[in-house]
Design an enzyme around this catalytic site. Structure first.
Site, PDB file in Angstrom:
ATOM      1  N   ASP A   1      -0.377   0.761   9.428  1.00 34.68           N
ATOM      2  CA  ASP A   1      -0.004   2.215   8.612  1.00 34.68           C
ATOM      3  C   ASP A   1      -1.384   2.852   8.592  1.00 34.68           C
ATOM      4  OD1 ASP A   1       1.403   3.827   6.891  1.00 34.68           O
ATOM      5  OD2 ASP A   1      -0.073   2.645   5.361  1.00 34.68           O
TER       6      ASP A   1
ATOM      7  N   ASP B   1       0.343  -1.415   3.139  1.00 31.77           N
ATOM      8  CA  ASP B   1      -0.004  -1.453   1.957  1.00 31.77           C
ATOM      9  C   ASP B   1       1.067  -2.357   0.689  1.00 31.77           C
ATOM     10  OD1 ASP B   1       1.963   0.121   1.314  1.00 31.77           O
ATOM     11  OD2 ASP B   1       0.673   1.812   0.962  1.00 31.77           O
TER      12      ASP B   1
ATOM     13  N   ASP C   1       5.324   0.347   2.618  1.00 28.14           N
ATOM     14  CA  ASP C   1       5.627  -0.181   3.784  1.00 28.14           C
ATOM     15  C   ASP C   1       6.625  -1.344   3.812  1.00 28.14           C
ATOM     16  OD1 ASP C   1       3.915   1.917   4.718  1.00 28.14           O
ATOM     17  OD2 ASP C   1       2.433   0.665   4.386  1.00 28.14           O
TER      18      ASP C   1
END
Ligand code: ADP
Ligand code: MG
Length: 654
Positions: free
Chosen positions: A338, A538, A542
């Site tokens: 991410d 995190d 996510d």
């Protein structure tokens, strides 16, 4: 053996407390030690003819019983079930030797197998117990301020809401939030990071961390039993007992293999004898086969390595929640990451304010901040922060609505105002074609562009930059070095911005403009095209993508139960460089376990024919067999330390 494994031994001993004392006081080893002494004494005294044969045999029987005191019980339990495992093979071999009048051999076998088993069990328990030493870092009592009076209370009695006083040089007894004071803390027991961290009022602090510089008052947020350190220890404990894919495979194989060896030995004892062979020769070979064929080293090929790796990772703030995840870490060649909050700090800053219409920059910021004041998005918070810093009084707009993955809408003076991406503005029919040049230019600098305006009029744009983490380029390089072929950035941000950042970091691929649900779809797609995928995020935003990935890795999880829950691997600290460490650890564990498997299969391939042909004596088989088991265990312990990633130079920031 303490760990459960159908192939060899006992599988009722789950979640048993690991042994933490001295090796010679560990019952299986202590008994084996005495057994060895009795055996040696009998052997010497018999040779120099000090004792008659009868007494010597008596001593050999005593030695055999002592040597088998531990594993013999497991053999009896297995036979009662009924089941054939390694212990049964060894028991048959011991009794068989005795029946042949080979008292020395029987005692030697019982002793050596007992010693090897004891040693391996001790090592395994040691490895599992090591993580518990972390708990000693948290003090057993704390100074609490109650009604203005300082009292010392046992750590177990701390309640949520209590205020602890922690002076420099003291460690924290449990988790809390700083109420007053500022200090720097050594958080290495929890996060594995040795660089002290500055903390002030409102900061979360963890049990076991060392207060270095200032006295602070800390409000207790978790009891001693629930604190982060206890949680780490508990998770690692459980993970070390979980089986890997390889172990399951070996177990399934062992369930057929051990009975097959026993059947082979029985045939070897009976058939040649019926065909006129000398029974003493063939029974002896059958006994040798039972010993030689027992897959001890094979069964030990993985669990010690896995327990060693998971334990040492836990001490570095890397929680691997099971052997399977460790194995998967060693298997993946694709890593999805991410962007926001993982590769970048997640706290963007406003860099440009560009009004288009008759407005001035201050008016643009005022409008943007009025809408964003109701949003939790990091971009929104950055815009509001900037407005406040510029002395603008932010008036919250009405009827706010978040447009997930695109922006937000609210009403200002009765008119709809949009704040969000260029895609959003194109969707609502705003004319932005003549602004393309300026937008593209900003995005190519790695900035995120947020447009502000109405469908019929774009007021202006705000550009923001989310600084990437300084260690990111080094971490990416380390990951490539640890065998990750493709690193893919997943982001909701636009393609141009994402590509600019990816270029700076050395990231191979970018999937941009993804809605939250698209991220987990992107992971599935990567899995079908490129193979198993590790996903780093995190842990909260996510979570779906982490769950979809082959291994889900959450970052910066200290103190966040939800993130730890969502992940297969939780990095307690916030340093990306632990990622290459975790991958290298997985690789090394896989490598060692494969080495051990090949080694033990080769040993079996040599020992079995040697036993059948009579080339090997019972004592020889026992010796080679037990030495190979010990080698497998010692090799497994090497999994504690993976090769460090190569030193790299720091690249300049974006
Ligand atoms: P990510 O967290 O991966 O960057 P998001 O899905 O949160 O992505 O957002 C995607 C894009 O939508 C952002 O890059 C931004 O352009 C736009 N956006 C979303 N919410 C807001 C907001 N509150 N204010 C401005 N832009 C927003
Ligand atoms: Mg995000």
């Amino acid at each position: 053996m303490t760990q459960p494994d159908a192939a060899g031994h006992d599988d009722t001993a789950e979640h048993e407390e690991p042994y933490r004392g001295r090796w010679w006081a560990f019952p299986p080893l202590r008994n084996a030690l005495i057994s060895g002494l009795v055996l040696a004494t009998a052997f010497v005294l018999e040779r120099i003819e000090v004792i008659p044969v009868g007494i010597a045999i008596g001593l050999y029987v005593v030695a055999a019983l002592l040597g088998a005191s531990h594993w013999g019980r497991e053999a009896v339990e297995a036979i009662a079930r009924p089941r054939v495992n390694i212990d049964v093979l060894m028991a048959v071999a011991t009794v068989g030797s005795a029946a042949l009048g080979l008292w020395e051999e029987a005692a030697f076998l019982a002793f050596l197998y007992g010693a090897a088993e004891g040693l391996e069990e001790f090592t395994y328990d040691r490895t599992r117990g090591a993580i518990r030493a972390l708990l000693d870092l948290a003090p057993k009592e704390a100074t609490v301020v109650r009604n203005g009076v300082e009292t010392i209370v046992p750590a177990e009695e701390l309640a949520v809401g209590d205020v602890m006083l922690v002076r420099p040089g003291e460690s924290l007894a449990t988790d809390g939030t700083i109420l007053s004071g500022a200090t720097s803390l050594d958080e290495s027991p929890v996060t594995g990071e040795s660089v002290p961290v500055e903390k002030g009022p409102g900061s979360d602090v963890f049990a076991g961390t060392l207060n270095l510089t200032g006295a602070v008052e800390v409000t207790v947020t978790r009891t001693f039993a629930d604190n982060t350190l206890s949680q780490i220890i508990h998770l690692v404990d459980e993970a070390q007992e979980e089986k890997t894919q390889t172990q399951r495979l070996i177990d399934r194989f062992g369930a057929y293999y051990s009975p097959a060896i026993l059947a082979g030995a029985a045939l070897l004892a009976v058939v040649p004898t019926l065909l006129g062979g000398d029974p003493s020769v063939w029974v002896r070979r059958a006994v040798t086969l039972a010993v030689a064929g027992a897959p001890c080293a094979l069964v030990m090929s993985t669990p010690v390595a896995v327990a060693a790796a998971i334990g040492s990772a836990g001490k570095r703030g890397v929680l691997i929640k099971g052997g399977i995840h460790l194995e998967n870490l060693g298997l993946v060649h694709v890593l999805a990451m991410d962007k926001t909050g993982t590769l970048t700090r997640g706290t963007p800053q406003v860099t440009d304010l560009i009004p288009f219409a008759t407005t001035d920059p201050e008016e643009l910021l005022r409008v943007a901040a009025a809408v964003e004041a109701s949003s939790e998005h990091p971009l929104a918070q950055a815009i509001v922060r900037r407005a406040e810093a510029d002395g603008i009084v932010v008036r919250r707009a009405d009827t706010f609505e978040a447009l997930t993955g695109a922006g937000a809408r609210a009403q200002l003076n009765g008119k709809d105002v949009y704040v969000g991406s260029a895609t959003l503005f194109a969707d609502i029919g705003a004319a932005i074609e003549d602004k393309r040049g300026i937008i593209d230019g900003l995005q190519e600098e790695g900035k995120t562009v947020v447009l502000v305006g109405h469908p019929d009029q774009v007021i202006g744009l705000v550009a923001l930059r989310d600084e990437y983490r300084p260690e990111a380029p080094q971490a990416i390089q380390g990951l490539h070095h640890s065998g990750i072929r493709d690193i893919v950035m997943l982001t909701g941000d636009n393609t141009r911005t994402a590509a600019a950042i990816a270029g700076h970091l050395g990231i191979d691929q970018v999937r941009a403009e993804l809605k939250p649900a698209d991220k987990s779809r992107a992971v599935t797609e990567l899995q079908t095209t490129l193979g198993p995928v590790a996903m780093v995020g995190d842990g909260i935003n996510d979570a779906p993508a982490l769950a979809t990935a082959t291994v889900g890795i959450a970052m910066g999880t200290a103190g966040t139960d939800a993130a730890i829950e969502a992940a297969d691997v939780a990095l307690m600290g916030d340093d990306l460089r632990t990622l290459p460490y975790a991958v290298a650890l997985g690789r090394k564990t896989r490598h060692i376990s494969r080495q051990n498997i090949v080694f033990s299969v080769l040993i079996l391939a040599v020992l079995i024919p040697s036993a059948v042909t009579g080339w090997l004596s019972i004592a020889g088989a026992v010796l080679v067999h037990e030495v190979s088991e010990i080698i497998a265990v010692l090799n497994g312990l090497r999994a504690r330390n993976p090769a460090p990633p190569p030193p790299t130079h720091h690249e300049s920031h974006l």
